[in-house]
Design a protein around this motif. Structure first.
Motif, PDB file in Angstrom:
ATOM      1  N   MET A 277       0.749  -1.095   0.080  1.00 44.04           N
ATOM      2  CA  MET A 277      -0.090  -0.057  -0.203  1.00 44.04           C
ATOM      3  C   MET A 277       0.841   1.369  -0.098  1.00 44.04           C
ATOM      4  N   ILE A 278       1.900   1.184   0.911  1.00 39.43           N
ATOM      5  CA  ILE A 278       2.896   2.614   0.907  1.00 39.43           C
ATOM      6  C   ILE A 278       3.635   2.686  -0.381  1.00 39.43           C
ATOM      7  N   ARG A 279       4.069   1.728  -1.063  1.00 37.91           N
ATOM      8  CA  ARG A 279       4.893   1.752  -2.235  1.00 37.91           C
ATOM      9  C   ARG A 279       3.987   2.288  -3.349  1.00 37.91           C
ATOM     10  N   GLN A 280       2.777   1.855  -3.346  1.00 38.25           N
ATOM     11  CA  GLN A 280       1.709   2.399  -4.372  1.00 38.25           C
ATOM     12  C   GLN A 280       1.472   3.811  -4.257  1.00 38.25           C
ATOM     13  N   HIS A 281       1.228   4.242  -2.964  1.00 34.19           N
ATOM     14  CA  HIS A 281       0.851   5.506  -2.537  1.00 34.19           C
ATOM     15  C   HIS A 281       2.188   6.536  -3.049  1.00 34.19           C
ATOM     16  N   LEU A 282       3.544   5.945  -2.538  1.00 28.72           N
ATOM     17  CA  LEU A 282       4.749   6.666  -3.024  1.00 28.72           C
ATOM     18  C   LEU A 282       4.915   6.960  -4.679  1.00 28.72           C
ATOM     19  N   CYS A 283       4.526   5.555  -5.118  1.00 33.78           N
ATOM     20  CA  CYS A 283       4.343   5.646  -6.361  1.00 33.78           C
ATOM     21  C   CYS A 283       3.645   7.020  -7.179  1.00 33.78           C
ATOM     22  N   GLN A 284       2.429   6.978  -6.367  1.00 37.14           N
ATOM     23  CA  GLN A 284       1.322   8.037  -6.841  1.00 37.14           C
ATOM     24  C   GLN A 284       1.916   9.345  -6.462  1.00 37.14           C
ATOM     25  N   TYR A 285       2.619   9.517  -5.328  1.00 33.33           N
ATOM     26  CA  TYR A 285       3.213  10.804  -5.159  1.00 33.33           C
ATOM     27  C   TYR A 285       4.416  11.195  -6.319  1.00 33.33           C
ATOM     28  N   THR A 286       5.204  10.327  -6.684  1.00 26.53           N
ATOM     29  CA  THR A 286       6.353  10.571  -7.741  1.00 26.53           C
ATOM     30  C   THR A 286       5.571  11.109  -9.000  1.00 26.53           C
ATOM     31  N   GLN A 287       4.338  10.200  -9.285  1.00 27.50           N
ATOM     32  CA  GLN A 287       3.695  10.637 -10.342  1.00 27.50           C
ATOM     33  C   GLN A 287       3.295  11.987 -10.443  1.00 27.50           C
ATOM     34  N   LEU A 288       2.403  12.461  -9.444  1.00 21.93           N
ATOM     35  CA  LEU A 288       1.935  13.960  -9.189  1.00 21.93           C
ATOM     36  C   LEU A 288       3.005  15.030  -9.249  1.00 21.93           C
ATOM     37  N   ARG A 289       4.127  14.236  -8.896  1.00 19.84           N
ATOM     38  CA  ARG A 289       5.345  15.303  -8.815  1.00 19.84           C
ATOM     39  C   ARG A 289       5.825  15.418 -10.323  1.00 19.84           C
ATOM     40  N   HIS A 290       5.652  14.621 -11.169  1.00 21.08           N
ATOM     41  CA  HIS A 290       6.207  14.648 -12.339  1.00 21.08           C
ATOM     42  C   HIS A 290       5.094  15.495 -13.330  1.00 21.08           C
ATOM     43  N   GLU A 291       3.750  15.142 -13.100  1.00 23.27           N
ATOM     44  CA  GLU A 291       2.656  15.844 -13.577  1.00 23.27           C
ATOM     45  C   GLU A 291       2.809  17.466 -13.349  1.00 23.27           C
ATOM     46  N   THR A 292       3.111  17.797 -11.988  1.00 24.08           N
ATOM     47  CA  THR A 292       3.441  19.107 -11.697  1.00 24.08           C
ATOM     48  C   THR A 292       4.606  19.863 -12.224  1.00 24.08           C
TER      49      THR A 292
END
Length: 445
Positions: free
Chosen positions: A387-402
């Motif tokens: 679960m934590i891995r998936q949400h940290l992946c989401q964080y990096t994805q949002l960071r790339h989008e930003t």
């Protein structure tokens, strides 16, 4: 008569002429003078301090009269034989190998904190439940010494600490993301404020347009960071914070359940030790009563033999033998005491067997619950990490989008900067602000 110390006599006994050596049904060696019918527990000698010449050892018991040897020892005493058998039956060494700590099983098992394990020196290595996986269910059965003190920590307690620590790490990660969100929000606020600044607002021409776009890009970037912070809150921070909200309560319930089973196991083990102690005391009491009975029988036999001698002197040996009384028969009270002690030993042995059976049942229940619960904790830990891995992946994805959106905000600025033309700007400014195109000439005289 005082019984000889154990181990005093070997198989070959040196006796003077006329003496024979026999073993009682209880394994005690006694000596009979075949001439005088004298009996004694002590080894006779031909003269004080001088042993007699070796003589052959007779393996058979002396002839019997009315069910007794001529020495007065019963040939087949039913009471003492029965007590001896019951003593063996009640011995904890013969109550099965499932009892922890028994002499028979001590070579193969070891008991640590009321839990019975195979002895590492005598038992082969056990087959793992989940080989090659380093599973929780295989490596947390024993207790571990507490590094903070002299106590021990149960293996299951270590797993619970791991789970609670994982929950704490998850909470701290959520707090970290919250701090990141605050930074983003503050940054967006400052960008928006800066974009409204009036500095260099009077710049003209194409450069003025590029400068205005720079300020506008700050407002656009501020909007991007606000959206990024909002998504971090909804898609990363909140899921991390709310994941297994009741996890601690569930872990406490689980801990209490296993702890109750462990307490029950400890209670069963205490019952086993109590029953074993009671059995040992009963056996000691039975042995003492048996010895007392044998001493009384021996004294009674000696008295009967003396009476027989006196009668032999008066009426002749044959007549005395014909009227020899039943020697060595104890009173009914003595027999009842021996039988009662034997019965108590049997009861204590049965109680020990029952306690051992209850202990094994409690340990089996604890074992089953441990396997089930540790596998569940293992599954929960894998689920938490994933679960934590998936949400940290989401964080990096949002960071790339930003970063991508931020790049898009400066693209118009780049385009306008490429169009900046100082000559054109000068022309436009001159056209707007010119005062005349007639140049001055020299003054004439």
């Amino acid at each position: 008569m005082v019984p000889p110390p154990p181990g005093e006599e070997s198989q070959t006994v040196i006796l003077p002429p006329g003496w024979q050596s026999y073993l009682s049904p209880q394994g005690r060696r006694y000596y009979v003078n075949t001439t005088t019918n004298e009996t004694t527990w002590e080894r006779p000698s031909s003269s004080p301090g001088i042993p007699a010449s070796p003589g052959p050892h007779r393996s058979s018991l002396p002839p019997t009269v009315n069910g007794y040897h001529a020495s007065g020892i019963p040939a087949h005493p039913p009471e003492t034989a029965h007590m001896s058998v019951r003593k063996s039956t009640g011995d904890p060494q013969n109550l099965g190998s499932s009892s922890p700590g028994k002499k028979q099983s001590k070579e193969n098992t070891i008991t640590i904190n009321c839990v019975t394990f195979p002895h590492p020196d005598t038992m082969p290595e056990q087959q793992l439940l989940k080989p090659t996986e380093w599973s929780y269910c295989d490596y947390f059965w024993a207790d571990k010494k507490d590094p903070q003190g002299n106590g021990t920590v149960a293996g299951f307690e270590l797993l619970l600490q791991k789970q609670l620590k994982g929950k704490q790490m998850q909470k701290e990660m959520s707090e970290f993301i919250r701090e990141r969100i605050k930074i983003e929000e503050e940054y967006a606020k400052n960008l928006a404020k800066l974009s409204q600044n009036s500095l260099a607002a009077q710049e003209e021409g194409s450069l003025g347009e590029a400068w205005a776009q720079v300020k506008k890009s700050l407002a656009d970037e501020a909007e991007v960071h606000l959206k990024f912070s909002a998504k971090l809150h909804s898609e990363v921070e909140k899921p991390l914070m709310n994941f297994r909200e009741n996890f601690k309560k569930d872990m406490k319930k689980c801990d209490h359940h296993i702890a109750d089973l462990r307490k029950q196991l400890a209670s069963r083990y205490a019952s086993v030790e109590k029953a074993r102690k009671a059995l040992t005391e009963r056996q000691r009491d039975l042995e003492m009563k048996t010895q007392q009975l044998e001493i009384k029988l021996s004294n009674k036999m000696e008295e009967d033999i003396k009476k027989a001698r006196r009668k032999s002197t008066q009426a002749g040996e044959c007549g005395a033998i014909a009227h020899l009384p039943l020697l060595g028969q104890g009173s009914s009270k003595e027999k009842a005491g021996g039988l009662g002690a034997s019965y108590q030993v049997r009861l204590e042995g049965d109680d020990l067997m029952r306690c051992v059976d209850l202990y094994n049942q409690a340990q089996s229940k604890w074992f089953e619950e441990m396997v089930t619960t540790t596998l569940e904790l293992e599954r929960l830990e894998v689920e938490r990490v994933e679960m934590i891995r998936q949400h940290l992946c989401q964080y990096t994805q949002l960071r790339h989008e930003t970063d991508m959106f931020n790049q898009s905000t400066v693209e118009p600025v780049d385009q306008l900067l490429q169009k900046v033309d100082p000559a054109k700007d000068r022309e436009l400014w001159v056209r707007e602000h010119k005062t005349g195109n007639i140049r001055p000439v020299d003054m004439e005289i």
